[in-house]
Structure formats: C-alpha cells, structure tokens
Design a protein around this motif. Structure first.
Motif, mmCIF file in Angstrom:
data_model
loop_
_atom_site.group_PDB
_atom_site.id
_atom_site.type_symbol
_atom_site.label_atom_id
_atom_site.label_comp_id
_atom_site.label_asym_id
_atom_site.label_seq_id
_atom_site.Cartn_x
_atom_site.Cartn_y
_atom_site.Cartn_z
ATOM 1 N N ASN A 2 -23.693 7.585 -4.568
ATOM 2 C CA ASN A 2 -23.939 6.154 -4.420
ATOM 3 C C ASN A 2 -25.192 5.946 -3.573
ATOM 4 O O ASN A 2 -25.134 5.960 -2.352
ATOM 5 C CB ASN A 2 -22.727 5.500 -3.748
ATOM 6 C CG ASN A 2 -22.942 4.019 -3.501
ATOM 7 O OD1 ASN A 2 -23.705 3.373 -4.209
ATOM 8 N ND2 ASN A 2 -22.301 3.503 -2.471
ATOM 9 N N ALA A 238 -27.834 11.792 7.988
ATOM 10 C CA ALA A 238 -27.153 11.161 9.134
ATOM 11 C C ALA A 238 -28.167 10.376 9.958
ATOM 12 O O ALA A 238 -27.844 9.362 10.581
ATOM 13 C CB ALA A 238 -26.476 12.221 9.995
ATOM 14 N N ALA B 238 -23.165 17.729 11.936
ATOM 15 C CA ALA B 238 -23.069 17.949 10.481
ATOM 16 C C ALA B 238 -23.362 19.412 10.165
ATOM 17 O O ALA B 238 -22.837 19.976 9.210
ATOM 18 C CB ALA B 238 -24.056 17.048 9.739
ATOM 19 N N TYR B 363 -23.479 7.358 16.662
ATOM 20 C CA TYR B 363 -22.731 8.470 16.055
ATOM 21 C C TYR B 363 -21.815 7.933 14.949
ATOM 22 O O TYR B 363 -21.794 8.447 13.834
ATOM 23 C CB TYR B 363 -21.930 9.199 17.137
ATOM 24 C CG TYR B 363 -21.079 10.340 16.630
ATOM 25 C CD1 TYR B 363 -21.652 11.573 16.347
ATOM 26 C CD2 TYR B 363 -19.712 10.189 16.443
ATOM 27 C CE1 TYR B 363 -20.876 12.628 15.872
ATOM 28 C CE2 TYR B 363 -18.921 11.228 15.973
ATOM 29 C CZ TYR B 363 -19.506 12.453 15.693
ATOM 30 O OH TYR B 363 -18.746 13.489 15.224
ATOM 31 N N LEU B 364 -21.079 6.876 15.271
ATOM 32 C CA LEU B 364 -20.176 6.283 14.278
ATOM 33 C C LEU B 364 -20.950 5.737 13.087
ATOM 34 O O LEU B 364 -20.576 5.934 11.926
ATOM 35 C CB LEU B 364 -19.369 5.143 14.922
ATOM 36 C CG LEU B 364 -18.268 5.587 15.882
ATOM 37 C CD1 LEU B 364 -17.651 4.381 16.572
ATOM 38 C CD2 LEU B 364 -17.189 6.386 15.132
ATOM 39 N N ALA B 366 -23.795 6.709 11.945
ATOM 40 C CA ALA B 366 -24.333 7.810 11.133
ATOM 41 C C ALA B 366 -23.259 8.317 10.170
ATOM 42 O O ALA B 366 -23.543 8.594 8.994
ATOM 43 C CB ALA B 366 -24.831 8.938 12.029
ATOM 44 N N ILE B 367 -22.023 8.425 10.660
ATOM 45 C CA ILE B 367 -20.951 8.915 9.784
ATOM 46 C C ILE B 367 -20.648 7.884 8.698
ATOM 47 O O ILE B 367 -20.447 8.237 7.529
ATOM 48 C CB ILE B 367 -19.696 9.272 10.607
ATOM 49 C CG1 ILE B 367 -20.042 10.400 11.592
ATOM 50 C CG2 ILE B 367 -18.543 9.693 9.694
ATOM 51 C CD1 ILE B 367 -18.899 10.856 12.464
ATOM 52 N N ARG B 369 -22.795 5.905 7.422
ATOM 53 C CA ARG B 369 -23.921 5.999 6.480
ATOM 54 C C ARG B 369 -23.676 7.126 5.473
ATOM 55 O O ARG B 369 -23.895 6.972 4.274
ATOM 56 C CB ARG B 369 -25.196 6.266 7.297
ATOM 57 C CG ARG B 369 -26.480 6.125 6.542
ATOM 58 C CD ARG B 369 -27.659 6.417 7.472
ATOM 59 N NE ARG B 369 -27.765 5.453 8.548
ATOM 60 C CZ ARG B 369 -27.965 5.746 9.834
ATOM 61 N NH1 ARG B 369 -28.113 7.003 10.218
ATOM 62 N NH2 ARG B 369 -28.047 4.803 10.737
ATOM 63 N N LEU B 370 -23.217 8.268 5.983
ATOM 64 C CA LEU B 370 -22.950 9.396 5.090
ATOM 65 C C LEU B 370 -21.774 9.097 4.165
ATOM 66 O O LEU B 370 -21.828 9.387 2.967
ATOM 67 C CB LEU B 370 -22.676 10.662 5.920
ATOM 68 C CG LEU B 370 -23.899 11.262 6.605
ATOM 69 C CD1 LEU B 370 -23.487 12.372 7.574
ATOM 70 C CD2 LEU B 370 -24.882 11.821 5.571
ATOM 71 N N ASN B 371 -20.714 8.515 4.708
ATOM 72 C CA ASN B 371 -19.553 8.206 3.867
ATOM 73 C C ASN B 371 -19.929 7.242 2.743
ATOM 74 O O ASN B 371 -19.404 7.340 1.633
ATOM 75 C CB ASN B 371 -18.418 7.626 4.715
ATOM 76 C CG ASN B 371 -17.654 8.724 5.454
ATOM 77 O OD1 ASN B 371 -17.478 9.831 4.937
ATOM 78 N ND2 ASN B 371 -17.222 8.428 6.667
ATOM 79 N N ALA B 372 -20.858 6.326 3.037
ATOM 80 C CA ALA B 372 -21.260 5.353 2.017
ATOM 81 C C ALA B 372 -21.886 6.044 0.809
ATOM 82 O O ALA B 372 -21.790 5.551 -0.319
ATOM 83 C CB ALA B 372 -22.238 4.339 2.615
ATOM 84 N N THR B 373 -22.511 7.202 1.016
ATOM 85 C CA THR B 373 -23.142 7.900 -0.117
ATOM 86 C C THR B 373 -22.092 8.464 -1.069
ATOM 87 O O THR B 373 -22.410 8.819 -2.192
ATOM 88 C CB THR B 373 -24.051 9.072 0.337
ATOM 89 O OG1 THR B 373 -23.250 10.099 0.936
ATOM 90 C CG2 THR B 373 -25.102 8.610 1.329
ATOM 91 N N LEU B 374 -20.839 8.571 -0.586
ATOM 92 C CA LEU B 374 -19.792 9.169 -1.422
ATOM 93 C C LEU B 374 -18.929 8.116 -2.111
ATOM 94 O O LEU B 374 -18.051 8.451 -2.895
ATOM 95 C CB LEU B 374 -18.897 10.089 -0.570
ATOM 96 C CG LEU B 374 -19.616 11.216 0.165
ATOM 97 C CD1 LEU B 374 -18.615 12.080 0.915
ATOM 98 C CD2 LEU B 374 -20.421 12.078 -0.803
ATOM 99 N N GLU B 375 -19.174 6.828 -1.787
ATOM 100 C CA GLU B 375 -18.368 5.784 -2.420
ATOM 101 C C GLU B 375 -18.637 5.720 -3.912
ATOM 102 O O GLU B 375 -19.748 5.956 -4.361
ATOM 103 C CB GLU B 375 -18.682 4.420 -1.771
ATOM 104 C CG GLU B 375 -17.944 4.239 -0.454
ATOM 105 C CD GLU B 375 -18.515 3.083 0.354
ATOM 106 O OE1 GLU B 375 -19.255 2.271 -0.222
ATOM 107 O OE2 GLU B 375 -18.222 3.021 1.568
#
Lengths: 376, 376
Positions: A2, A238, B238, B363-364, B366-367, B369-375
């Motif tokens: 995404n 990140a 990471a 820190y939160l 950044a995580i 942001r990364l999780n959004a790429t997997l949606e």
C-alpha cells in the motif's frame, strides 16, 4: 504494498535495483521491484542493444534508466575537447604514478594510452549533441523512470520526461542538494549516504534520509547507501523513505556483471574493506580497498578533476581486471570495484530474484519485530 | 515497552543517554530511559559529587556510568609515567603547530604547558591503582549499568560487575570487535557507527547494526551513531537492535553542558559540518569542523598517538572555549566540540525530558508508518 509510489510506478514493492547488468534489471522488475539500468559509459549502439533486451525480458513490468547528464551541459555550446586533446592534458606525474603501481605488481603498461583514446565515450554525453543522442535512444523505449546520477537534471532531460510523463529521479548526498532538486521539480529523490558504493557524499544514510525527507515537501524519497537487505529497507522507511535504492547487493548475484574473482573478493570482504577516495574518478567514490587504492591513498599525487582522473585510472584498472581473471597474482591484489559498506553483509552467492524475495521477507519480519515491542 | 532489555534494566523505554552532564542523566532516567554518566576525565572527588547528585535526583530510577578502563591495564604493572615525563615527550613540531594556530587567531599561548601538567588526570586511570579507585567509587553506588567506552572491559571491571550483578555494556565500531566482546562476556553491545560524535570507527550505523546483531549470539545490541530522534531509533530496532544509545542529542538541550556559543554553533550546523579526524586525541573522533580542525587537517603534523595528542590539543581548546564564550572572534572560529552527524537534525533548543517524550512519539509514528505500507 500500500504505497503511493508503487501505484504511481506500477510496481509491487518499492525496491529499486540500480545495475549495469541487464539481467539484474529485468529480474528485479519481473520480481515486483523496479530495475534501473545504469547506462553511464554505455555507447549508443550498445545502449540500444541492452534496452531492446531489457524491454523483451521484463514481461511488461516497469523498468528505468540511470544516466549522467551534467547540469552545466547547456552552457557548453562549443565542441567537446577531442580525445587527443584530453590525452595530452594528462600530467606525467599521474600517468607515471599509475604506470609505476602497475609495474611493481608485474602488470605491463603497454597500450595504456591507446585504451585511453578508446574509452572516451564517457565524455561524449558531456556535450549537447551527445546528450541528445542518448536521451533520444532512452526515450524511444517505454521507460517508467529516468534517473540522473549527478547534479540537477538539465532542462533537456526534464523537458523530455515531462513530455512523455516519465518520472525523474535524482541522487542527492546532502540536504542542500535535495532542496535544490525539489526546486528543480524532480519527482523522486534518492538520498544516498556516504556508505554507498560509487560516487557518494559524506553524510551517512541514517542521518541523510530524515534530513532529505525534511526538505522534500512531499516528494518521495528513496533510502540508499549501505542497504542490502529488507530490514535495512524497513529502517529507511521507518525514517520516512518511500522505498530503497540499492546498487551493491546485485553485484554478487549469479546475474551480477563483475568477474568471478571480484565476486569472491566481495563475498569475503567486511564492511571495513571499502574506501571512499578520489583516486578513481576525481570525485569521491567508494570501492573495495586494494593494493591500487592503497598506493594512491598513501603515495599517489592528488587526483585530477573529473573526467581526467578516470582517463588515468580506468585503462589501468581494465587491464588489471582482465589479468586478475586469469589468476595473475599482482593483478589480483590491485583489482578493485565500486561497492558500498553493505558488502560486509553480502556473504552468500544467490540470484537477483532470490534477493528480492529475501528483501520482502526481511521487510515483513522487521515490522513484526517493531510491532512486538508495542504488545502489552 | 514489551522488551527483555527494559525488564532486565527496570526501564520503560530503551533510550540510553550518554552524557557528561548529571542533569541530563537524571532527567532521562526520570523520563523512563536510562541516563549513563560519562565519567571519563572526572577526577575521583568530583566523580563522588556527581554520582551523589545523580543518585539523589533519579527518583529511584536506574542509571549507569561510562568509563574508559583500557583492556591492557593488567599488563601495565609498573608506575605510570609522571606528568613531567609525559610533557617532555611532546614533540615541538606538535606543540609549536598548536601555538601557531592559536596565535594567528589572536589567542595567547601563555600557560599552556602548566595546563598540560594540570590536566593529566586522564592518565590516572590508565594504571591499576587509578582504575581501582574509580571502580571502587562507581560500584559504591546502586548503578544498573556500567559501560566501557574503549576496548574489551578488563577483568577487574568484569569481576566487580559480576559480583554486584551490574550488566556491562561495551562500545564497538566493527563486527570483529563485537565478536571479541561477546566472547569476553559483555551483557550489552553498543554498535556505534562512524557518524557518531567522539571516538568512532568508519562503518556506518545502518551497516554496523545488522553486522553486530549477526554475531551477538543473543546479546542485546543498542544502535548508536547519528541517532537523535525516535524514527531513527525505530530504524535501528527494525534492524534488530534492542534500543538506542545517544550522546549528541543532549548537547543542545537546556541541561546540556556545552557553553551557549557551542550550542548555537550546533543548532546552526548541518550534518556536513562535522569531521572525523585524529587531531584531537590521536584516535579518530568526530567533532564540529572549525578553524582548529581545518588547520590540523590541511597543514598540521601527523597526530601523536593517544594520550599524547590530547596533551597537545586539550589545553589549547580549553583556552579557546573560555575565550569564545566572552565573544573573542578568533576563538569563536577555532572552537569545536565532539558531536555526531546527527547535529544536522538538532535544530531546536529544548529540554532533555522533552527529547525523551519526542523520541517516544516519533518511535510510535515510525511504526505506524511502516504498518500503513502493509494495509490492504
């Protein structure tokens, strides 16, 4: 994935493979990333041949091309210096030093001046006619990205890219240059840290990426420099990068273009076995340490400006490369190759397709690792 | 945070603050991180005073101490060289060059030799009696971490740490040194990249962290070098780090110990305004570029080995620091300070507590942001 950038470019995974090897470019594009053919030093006929092959082997997936077209090109209206003029401008201190390093390693210096004359294609796209010819070729293919490796892309590149809707990427090694590129209207910034192979600045990736993101004004940033796995790619993202741009990691793949002797040197090298020095091209570039780089570093004359230093070093290093492949001991010690500090993490021969697959797995694992720190 | 290291040390957030300033140490520990007092160069009486203060101001939260006790200490049974012996061993080429740089910037060289004699406390913990005195003091406090900044911790440090159950951390700048430290039994590895302030290696953080993790055999690794925000901390984690170790970011806080003139230089500096050079201590250390570092780099003699080069440079730089605070123009140009490339991202004066809070938020983010790429 995404990602706006993936949607824009039509790719699945924002891993960009810079390579002088067409097999790597096609393999990475087929695997869901974006192969970018490094066309610097490729003469026009050869360039057509390579792009024909890439276009036929990407299964319709997007690919790109990387060039060096200097910003100052428009100012240089006159004819380029002839090869003979360039050759006669090389000082004896430098060609003589190169000769002496070869000789003490048992490498003959015969024919070096002739190869200097032969290898001057590089200077061809430094003038307007040369650059236009290269751009004509490149834009006759359905490329999905064009990158400029050095400085702000000149108007002749920007105009063609705009006319054909091809996004323009530019490599930057400092926040200041990033701001200039944004102003010039580039579509993608490649923030290349000082740990990168080849030409590089001095600011490291972990500092440069957030710095460039801070002035990008929404322009997507790719993290580059030292990145050879998916956990490092996640690290870059990140910090706000939209993907990773990698050059070194493809060199030790089965498809990679370096000779076997160099691949073996790389697989054995640690991250401390590279050096950032001006002795190859006149600008700082990172490469494997070798008897050649040590000699220039410890006893050599101050390198000449670009492109003159390349005319001193390249013909010598091509000779060395050939001899090293046939097991010549002195040449094996002298042989070097552009590679980043990530070489210390490149310890297994594999294929370009497998590298992309491993990147995807490591990327996911890195995110899982971070998420685990937030569990109750 | 859900982290073995946090549970082991009794902290909330694995951000380690290396600082020579007791206020920073206490503020970070109170805010949920781990303050680590840099005690190198602190004479015994002063050390007791600082640790008394820190212990009284941490609200019972854990804190640590960082020392330099050289590995080779056990071999050096004889008496240390006297200050007078050290002084007479300094070559005129070096003291003379230091003098000339000061003079051409209008800084008097009066009293430099006297301050050289005065400042030799540093050499005191290079012998066994000196090191034991320092360790006696440090272990009389309820410290929760002891770090050794240079080389493998010597047995006298390891034994006391084991006896008191205090984890030992060690700074490493290469994979090879990391493997040696693991073998020596250290509990935490600090992988410090070449972008770090102060003494540093040449391998950058984004390459060094995964390299060190690969040989750590489960020993927790802290990412260090260039890290001044929580997104960079997430980047390190990471790649497998268990937390981040930061020194530079505290320097421009309200609590930070540098004089105001240096803080202003740092807030204005870009990441290209530091230099890694041997001219301060004899080993490579990273610091702000200044007229002083430029002079040594461009015209100075080859630096002396440690600790002799410090005896040439420190008294001169202390004089410079004092004069620069009173607005002396030449001294302002000469003044420098150890800081990493992260200085380019340190653009706002703030407090140490606010820095920790911002780290947690970044820190939160950044995580996320990364999780959004997997949606999907």
């Amino acid at each position: 994935m995404n990602s706006d950038l993936c949607r824009q470019l039509g790719i699945e995974f924002p891993l960009f493979a810079f390579s002088h090897c067409r097999d790597v470019v096609a393999a990475v594009s087929r695997a869901g990333g974006m192969g970018v053919f490094g066309a610097v030093m490729t003469p026009p006929d050869k360039l057509r041949e390579e792009l024909d092959w890439i276009d036929a082997h990407c299964d319709g997936r997007p690919y790109g091309v990387d060039l060096i077209v200097p910003t100052s090109i428009q100012k240089q209206k006159g004819p380029a210096p002839t090869p003979e003029q360039l050759l006669s401008a090389l000082p004896e201190t430098h060609t003589g030093f190169a000769d002496s390093v070869l000789q003490r390693h048992g490498v003959s210096t015969d024919g070096l001046d002739d190869s200097r004359l032969d290898m001057m294609h590089f200077s061809d796209n430094m003038n307007e006619a040369g650059a236009e010819e290269v751009l004509d070729i490149v834009f006759s293919y359905p490329i999905k990205l064009i990158a400029n490796a050095l400085g702000t892309p000149p108007p002749i590149m920007m105009e063609r890219a705009r006319a054909t809707g091809v996004p323009v990427a530019a490599l930057v090694g400092s926040k200041k240059h990033a701001a200039l590129q944004v102003e010039a209207g580039v579509d993608i910034l490649v923030a290349a840290g000082g740990e990168a192979g080849g030409h590089c600045g001095e600011v490291s990736t972990i500092v440069l990426v957030p710095e460039v993101v801070s002035v990008a004004k929404g322009t997507p940033v790719l993290a580059a420099g030292g990145i050879v796995n998916g956990a490092q790619m996640a690290a870059g993202m990140a910090m706000g990068a939209a993907g990773a741009w990698c050059g070194s990691v493809w060199l030790t793949t089965a498809e990679g273009e370096p000779p076997q002797q160099i691949k073996e040197k790389m697989l054995e090298a640690t991250s401390s076995d590279t050096i950032r020095a001006r002795s190859r091209t006149g600008k700082n570039s990172r490469q494997l340490k070798s008897a050649w780089t040590e000699a220039w570093e410890n006893e050599g004359p101050n390198p000449l400006p670009m492109p003159h230093q390349s005319l001193v070093s390249e013909p010598a290093l091509r000779k060395v490369e050939k001899l090293a492949q046939s097991g010549h001991e002195g040449a094996e010690k002298l042989s070097t190759y552009w590679v980043g500090q990530g070489v210390g993490l490149m310890n297994q021969a594999t294929s370009a397709t497998a590298v992309v697959q491993q990147f995807k797995e490591d990327y996911l694992e890195a995110i899982e690792r971070l998420n685990a720190t937030l569990e109750e």
